[in-house]
Structures are given as structure tokens and as C-alpha cells.
Design a protein around this motif. Structure first.
Motif, PDB file in Angstrom:
ATOM      1  N   SER A 172      43.960  74.391  29.545  1.00  0.00           N
ATOM      2  CA  SER A 172      45.293  73.915  29.173  1.00  0.00           C
ATOM      3  C   SER A 172      45.791  72.844  30.131  1.00  0.00           C
ATOM      4  CB  SER A 172      46.278  75.087  29.137  1.00  0.00           C
ATOM      5  OG  SER A 172      45.916  76.017  28.138  1.00  0.00           O
ATOM      6  N   ARG A 227      36.494  83.042  32.504  1.00  0.00           N
ATOM      7  CA  ARG A 227      36.645  83.364  31.078  1.00  0.00           C
ATOM      8  C   ARG A 227      38.037  83.928  30.831  1.00  0.00           C
ATOM      9  NH1 ARG A 227      32.528  86.716  32.506  1.00  0.00           N
ATOM     10  NH2 ARG A 227      31.191  85.695  30.979  1.00  0.00           N
ATOM     11  N   TRP A 287      37.033  81.422  24.393  1.00  0.00           N
ATOM     12  CA  TRP A 287      37.366  81.558  25.811  1.00  0.00           C
ATOM     13  C   TRP A 287      36.391  82.470  26.555  1.00  0.00           C
ATOM     14  CZ3 TRP A 287      40.325  77.694  26.235  1.00  0.00           C
ATOM     15  CH2 TRP A 287      41.279  77.395  25.265  1.00  0.00           C
ATOM     16  N   ARG A 288      35.202  82.658  26.021  1.00  0.00           N
ATOM     17  CA  ARG A 288      34.244  83.560  26.662  1.00  0.00           C
ATOM     18  C   ARG A 288      33.400  82.881  27.738  1.00  0.00           C
ATOM     19  NH1 ARG A 288      32.138  87.508  21.723  1.00  0.00           N
ATOM     20  NH2 ARG A 288      34.235  88.261  21.146  1.00  0.00           N
ATOM     21  N   TRP A 292      41.934  84.457  29.988  1.00  0.00           N
ATOM     22  CA  TRP A 292      43.131  83.663  30.259  1.00  0.00           C
ATOM     23  C   TRP A 292      42.966  82.691  31.428  1.00  0.00           C
ATOM     24  CZ3 TRP A 292      45.674  83.583  34.831  1.00  0.00           C
ATOM     25  CH2 TRP A 292      45.509  84.658  35.702  1.00  0.00           C
ATOM     26  N   PRO A 319      35.259  75.651  25.227  1.00  0.00           N
ATOM     27  CA  PRO A 319      36.420  74.761  25.049  1.00  0.00           C
ATOM     28  C   PRO A 319      36.209  73.371  25.628  1.00  0.00           C
ATOM     29  CG  PRO A 319      36.852  76.336  26.809  1.00  0.00           C
ATOM     30  CD  PRO A 319      35.557  76.759  26.163  1.00  0.00           C
ATOM     31  N   LEU A 343      40.329  80.900  32.122  1.00  0.00           N
ATOM     32  CA  LEU A 343      39.665  79.747  31.502  1.00  0.00           C
ATOM     33  C   LEU A 343      40.636  79.002  30.603  1.00  0.00           C
ATOM     34  CD1 LEU A 343      37.275  77.988  30.720  1.00  0.00           C
ATOM     35  CD2 LEU A 343      36.543  79.771  29.120  1.00  0.00           C
ATOM     36  N   ALA A 344      41.412  79.739  29.791  1.00  0.00           N
ATOM     37  CA  ALA A 344      42.388  79.096  28.915  1.00  0.00           C
ATOM     38  C   ALA A 344      43.423  78.314  29.718  1.00  0.00           C
ATOM     39  CB  ALA A 344      43.079  80.154  28.049  1.00  0.00           C
ATOM     40  N   ILE A 366      38.012  89.236  24.066  1.00  0.00           N
ATOM     41  CA  ILE A 366      38.333  87.829  24.329  1.00  0.00           C
ATOM     42  C   ILE A 366      37.907  86.993  23.124  1.00  0.00           C
ATOM     43  CG2 ILE A 366      37.897  85.858  25.843  1.00  0.00           C
ATOM     44  CD1 ILE A 366      37.176  87.847  28.050  1.00  0.00           C
ATOM     45  N   ALA A 394      33.012  78.684  29.751  1.00  0.00           N
ATOM     46  CA  ALA A 394      33.688  77.387  29.864  1.00  0.00           C
ATOM     47  C   ALA A 394      33.073  76.304  28.994  1.00  0.00           C
ATOM     48  CB  ALA A 394      33.690  76.940  31.326  1.00  0.00           C
TER      49      ALA A 394
END
Length: 403
Positions: free
Chosen positions: A105, A96, A17-18, A98, A23, A100-101, A13, A20
Motif C-alpha cells: 500500500s 505476508r 497477500w501470501r 497485513w 502483489p 505485506l499489504a 490470508i 510478496a
């Protein structure tokens, strides 16, 4: 932190993104640094703004400014903190990769949709904001429910309450009901004050006692329970305005005095040599000061609205900056007390609170000067964080562990 992760999986990863905090702290700080100068530039000198003249036709500036500072900046910091801390609380894997991403997003898309120089249906940013808060709340709920840790179950519930209030704010914008919108902003400020009361009451005396090697001040039930009840009442009163003015004044006064008693027991005078400690205490001290000042000025609408910024900047934003500076170091295995020099940043935000909240009351003729001074101090504080912490937040932990 207990080792609950598979290091080989985590290494695949990207570092951002490991967990929260990475980001959301970075995104929230960048938003904070940019949005206040952008707001004043657009408000006072629209000829120099990159927005077209008809930009604010749908998203009116008096709505955009408080909404984005509360549901954009501050909520990003809150979710970054809670979604990181829940792993330590429950020993369950945190959000964490995707998922989290995707959550981040949704937060980012809501921000961008509110900046597009075209007519965008309000349902779109409202939808992405709701997905952001809903996914954050669900992630917290799952971790807490798995271990039946009822002590922390209030946090996902508070995020769901924020989700509902946020959608009501979009409705107020759609209906052009800015009196109701102001009630919503005030309710959300007290929502953050309630969260600060809960989280600050746990971490500030703990961090202080650990660093100065003193006995942690144990909570006093006769202070804690009435204080939480009064803070909840303030959120409700701001939203629905059910109580007479004098009752609201009494609630503000009681809350301020109880917060002051609580704060005094945390040994703030012994933290003056540690910026990572005194910044937390200065921020929390602004909470009782704000409550007491607003109790005094409750029947003066101009002063009362100005004093909302004493809490928003002096307490909420200053505490956010102090906590993200601290958490970012601790969760990347760095020494919390030997990190980047943030003293100037920690001084700038309380100064910004004075310039924005108090000086326009005392010297109203120079209000525009005070606003620009406050914006400058605000920008310096968060720009310093972004400058120093981008490499910390975007690179793996220095000890090689997951996180």
C-alpha cells in the motif's frame, strides 16, 4: 522450499497477500503497461491526455518518467523477488498478510500521489516511498540476520541505499535541479545493473545448467571481484562525477568486457529452444552491449542518454519480465516450462530497446515514430503478462501448499 508455514494460518490470508511476488509483480506489470503509453500521450498529444493542462506544474514530466519507471516499476519487481526469495535462502517465514499489504500500500500510495491532478506536498509521496523501501529492507534484514546469512546481507543494504537516493531525487525535483536529477537516474540504472550482476550471476547459470543438464559454470574470481568493484564505482561516479571522462570510459569498457566474458561461459547458445531461458540470456547480454556502447559514445550526450534505454529496456525490463514470468509459475507450483506462451512478449522488449535506443541515433529525423513503436512493443509485452498471470497471481497454489 521447506515447509516453514502453518497451512491453517496461511489459508486465512487472501491468496494475493501470501507472498510478496504476487502483489508486487502484478502491480509492477500493470504500472509498466500503462505508464509508457500514458507518458508519450501526455508528452506528444496533451490534448488527448486525461491530465489537465496544469497537471505537470509540480511533478514535471522529465522527472516523473524516469522516477516512476525506476522506483515504481523496477523497484516493485526487485522487492517482490527479494521478499519471496529470502524465505528460500533463510528458511524463515516471509513477509505476508497485513504487513505485506501495508508495504504494498505504501508503494501504491506513492504512485497515486504522483498522479493526482492537484498540488500535493512532495513530502507525502517521498514519505510513502521511504516507508515502502524501509519496510522491505527491514523484512529482508530480519530474516537474513536471524540465521547470520552474511552472503545475502548486501540486499537490505542496497535497498537502504536506494531509499536514500530516492529521497535525494525528490529533493532534486523540489529544487528544480534537473542536471542533478539526471545524475540520480543514471546512478540508479547502474544500481540496478549491480543488482542484476549479483542476482543474474547466481540464477542464470544455475537455471541453465539445470534445464540443459550441463555442469554449471563456476564463477572466476579474477572476473567476479573486479567486476563488482567496477559496477560499484559506476554507481558512485554517476552520482558524484568525481572522475575524469576518460577514467569513466575505461570503467565502462572494463565492465563491459568482464560482463561479456562472464556471460559467454553460461552456454547461451544451448538455450534457444526454451523461451524461459533464452529470454534471461538475451536480457543479460544487453548489459555488456550497453556498457560497451556507452563507453564508445560517452562524449556524445544525445547518443549516451539514448543508450541508457538500451540497458533500461533491453536488460533491466526484459530481465524483470522473464523473471516474474518464471517465478510466478514456480512459486504457484506450476511447471515453469509449460506455462503461458510468452514468446512474443520476450521478443517485444528487446525490439523496444532497439527502437528506443538505437534507431533515434541512426535515424534521428523519425525519432517520434521510433518512440511510439518502442512504446507499442513495451505495452504488448507487459499487457501479455498481466492478461496471462492475473489468475495465477490472485489464486492459491494449485498443489494446496502455503505460498
Amino acid at each position: 522450499m521447506l515447509n516453514i508455514d502453518d497451512p491453517q494460518q496461511i489459508e486465512r490470508i487472501p491468496a494475493l497477500w501470501r507472498l510478496a511476488f504476487r502483489p508486487f509483480f502484478l502491480g509492477g506489470a500493470i504500472l509498466a503497461a500503462l505508464y509508457i503509453p500514458l507518458w508519450l500521450l501526455t508528452w506528444f498529444t496533451p490534448q488527448y491526455s486525461f491530465f489537465p493542462p496544469n497537471f505537470w506544474a509540480i511533478i514535471l514530466p522529465l522527472w516523473w518518467h524516469p522516477h516512476e519507471l525506476l522506483f515504481g516499476f523496477a523497484m516493485a519487481i526487485v522487492c517482490g523477488f527479494l521478499l519471496t526469495a529470502v524465505q528460500s535462502w533463510t528458511n524463515q517465514p516471509a513477509l505476508r498478510g497485513w504487513p505485506l499489504a501495508l508495504t504494498f500500500s505504501c508503494w501504491l500510495l506513492a504512485r497515486l500521489l504522483l498522479l493526482l491532478p492537484m498540488q500535493v506536498p512532495l513530502i507525502l509521496p517521498a514519505l510513502f516511498d521511504s516507508l515502502f523501501l524501509g519496510m522491505a529492507s527491514l523484512a529482508l534484514w530480519r530474516s537474513i540476520y536471524k540465521v547470520r546469512q552474511w552472503r545475502n546481507i548486501g540486499f537490505p543494504i542496497m535497498l537502504l541505499v536506494a531509499l536514500v537516493i530516492n529521497n535525494v531525487s525528490y529533493y532534486a525535483l523540489f529544487e528544480r535541479d534537473f542536471i542533478f536529477a539526471h545524475q540520480i537516474w543514471q546512478a540508479m540504472l547502474w544500481w540496478f545493473a549491480l543488482l542484476i550482476t549479483i542476482v543474474g550471476g547466481r540464477v542464470i547459470p544455475f537455471f541453465t545448467a539445470m534445464r540443459i543438464k550441463a555442469t554449471k559454470a563456476e564463477p572466476l574470481p579474477w572476473v567476479e571481484y573486479p567486476l563488482l568493484a567496477v559496477m560499484i564505482l559506476l554507481v558512485t561516479q554517476a552520482l558524484f562525477e568525481l572522475l575524469p571522462l576518460e577514467i569513466e570510459r575505461s570503467l565502462l569498457l572494463i565492465a563491459g568486457l568482464l560482463q561479456l566474458i562472464r556471460f559467454a561461459r553460461w552456454l547461451p547458445h544451448k538455450t534457444l529452444k526454451e523461451p524461459m531461458l533464452w529470454s534471461l540470456h538475451v536480457a543479460y547480454f544487453m548489459l555488456p552491449v550497453s556498457l560497451l556502447a556507452m563507453s564508445w559514445y560517452l562524449d556524445n550526450e544525445y547518443a549516451y542518454r539514448s543508450l541508457l534505454h538500451l540497458f533500461a529496456i533491453g536488460c533491466m525490463a526484459t530481465l524483470c519480465l522473464s523473471m516474474i514470468s518464471r517465478v510466478s509459475l514456480g512459486h504457484t507450483s506450476r511447471n515453469i516450462y509449460e506455462g503461458p506462451k510468452m514468446i512474443l512478449a520476450f521478443i517485444c522488449l528487446p525490439l523496444a530497446a532497439v527502437f528506443r535506443a538505437l534507431m533515434p541515433i541512426w535515424f534521428p529525423a523519425d525519432t517520434q515514430v521510433w518512440l511510439w513503436l518502442a512504446a507499442s512493443c513495451w505495452f504488448i509485452a507487459f499487457a501479455m503478462f498481466v492478461w496471462h498471470y492475473i489468475p495465477i497471481l490472485t489464486r492459491p497454489r494449485i498443489d494446496g501448499r502455503p505460498g
